[in-house]
Design a protein around this motif. Structure first.
Motif, PDB file in Angstrom:
ATOM      1  N   ARG A 293       5.346  36.888  34.811  1.00 54.84           N
ATOM      2  CA  ARG A 293       5.159  37.934  33.794  1.00 54.84           C
ATOM      3  C   ARG A 293       5.523  37.401  32.409  1.00 54.84           C
TER       4      ARG A 293
ATOM      5  N   GLU B 105       2.957  37.167  29.227  1.00 55.54           N
ATOM      6  CA  GLU B 105       3.261  37.786  27.933  1.00 55.54           C
ATOM      7  C   GLU B 105       3.226  36.755  26.814  1.00 55.54           C
TER       8      GLU B 105
ATOM      9  N   LYS C 275      -0.316  36.082  25.977  1.00 59.65           N
ATOM     10  CA  LYS C 275      -0.843  37.214  25.213  1.00 59.65           C
ATOM     11  C   LYS C 275      -0.419  37.130  23.755  1.00 59.65           C
ATOM     12  N   GLU C 276       0.843  36.744  23.525  1.00 57.90           N
ATOM     13  CA  GLU C 276       1.346  36.600  22.160  1.00 57.90           C
ATOM     14  C   GLU C 276       0.584  35.511  21.416  1.00 57.90           C
TER      15      GLU C 276
END
Length: 262
Positions: free
Chosen positions: A145, A149, A152-153
């Motif tokens: 996870r 993330e 995604k950033e």
């Protein structure tokens, strides 16, 4: 390791949470790591080298060493490391494996899972091995996870940068007569001139200098076609003080002399 069932984990009798001794160091050895090793820093400072890549480590840094990895580490004598290590194996092939290193964002929940795992392995209560495997699975999900993330950033930053570059490109096209420079446009983009130039070429496919000149020449071509302005008037309107330089640049970009357009 998202596809792996908890029962596929093989727990190894090598685990613990320790405050490293004053002279502690992890020396590079010929024998590489034989299994997986989850390695987490609770506090302290140090340097860790994984397969030749160096990391300055502190609280929240987490590694997942894989079979075949080669590592070494040292700590700051003034700020010794406190760390948790958990060795394990898997009986099936992992389709998705966490990355080797990350800095944990939510340390509270992650550290709670680590504490539960170590306690279960030490006390060995009824069903503790099954529960430890469930917690190990949760730890792997947490790492995956965190990786997702982070990706995604990075994507959001990339999209934001693309929008900035496109805005600058549009600004230059809308204001072709201004005396644009890489420095002034970089300030407008809130980037360093070197990084701005690099990213502009990456996203737009040509240099910022090319974009500035081509925007002027395209505007000049339009003015000569439709406004009735003379070559001299067009050149001065677009910031050219040297008519001969304007003519040479115009021909370089269009293949024609300005006088041919009218």
């Amino acid at each position: 390791m998202l596809n792996i069932n908890p029962s596929d984990f093989v727990l190894k009798p090598f685990y613990g949470t320790i405050h490293c001794e004053p002279n502690w160091q992890w020396k590079k050895r010929e024998n590489r790591i034989p299994n997986y090793d989850l390695f987490y820093i609770w506090s302290g400072e140090g340097k860790l080298v994984l397969n030749g890549k160096s990391y300055d480590v502190a609280k929240g840094h987490c590694f997942l060493f894989k079979p075949g990895d080669q590592t070494s580490a040292t700590q700051s004598p003034q700020n010794r490391l406190k760390l948790t290590y958990i060795h394990f194996d898997i009986t099936v092939t992992s389709l998705i494996t966490p990355s080797a290193h990350r800095i944990i964002g939510n340390t509270i929940s992650f550290e709670s899972l680590l504490t539960q795992y170590i306690r279960l392995c030490l006390i060995k209560e009824y069903g503790s091995e099954i529960e430890a495997k469930l917690i190990l699975k949760q730890l792997m999900i947490h790492l995956l996870r965190e990786d997702q993330e982070k990706e995604k950033e990075v994507l959001e930053i990339s999209n934001s940068l693309l929008e900035t570059i496109q805005e600058i490109a549009n600004y230059v096209q809308v204001h072709p007569s201004e005396r644009h420079s890489i420095a002034s446009l970089a300030v407008r983009a809130n980037l360093s001139p070197q990084y701005f130039s690099q990213k502009f070429k990456q996203y737009m496919g040509h240099t910022i200098k090319f974009h500035i000149v081509s925007s002027r020449i395209k505007r000049a071509e339009h003015l000569l076609h439709y406004s009735g302005m003379t070559v001299t008037e067009t050149a001065y309107a677009l910031g050219y003080n040297d008519l001969h330089f304007f003519s040479r640049q115009f021909k370089k970009y269009t293949g024609k002399n300005p006088s041919e357009i009218r």
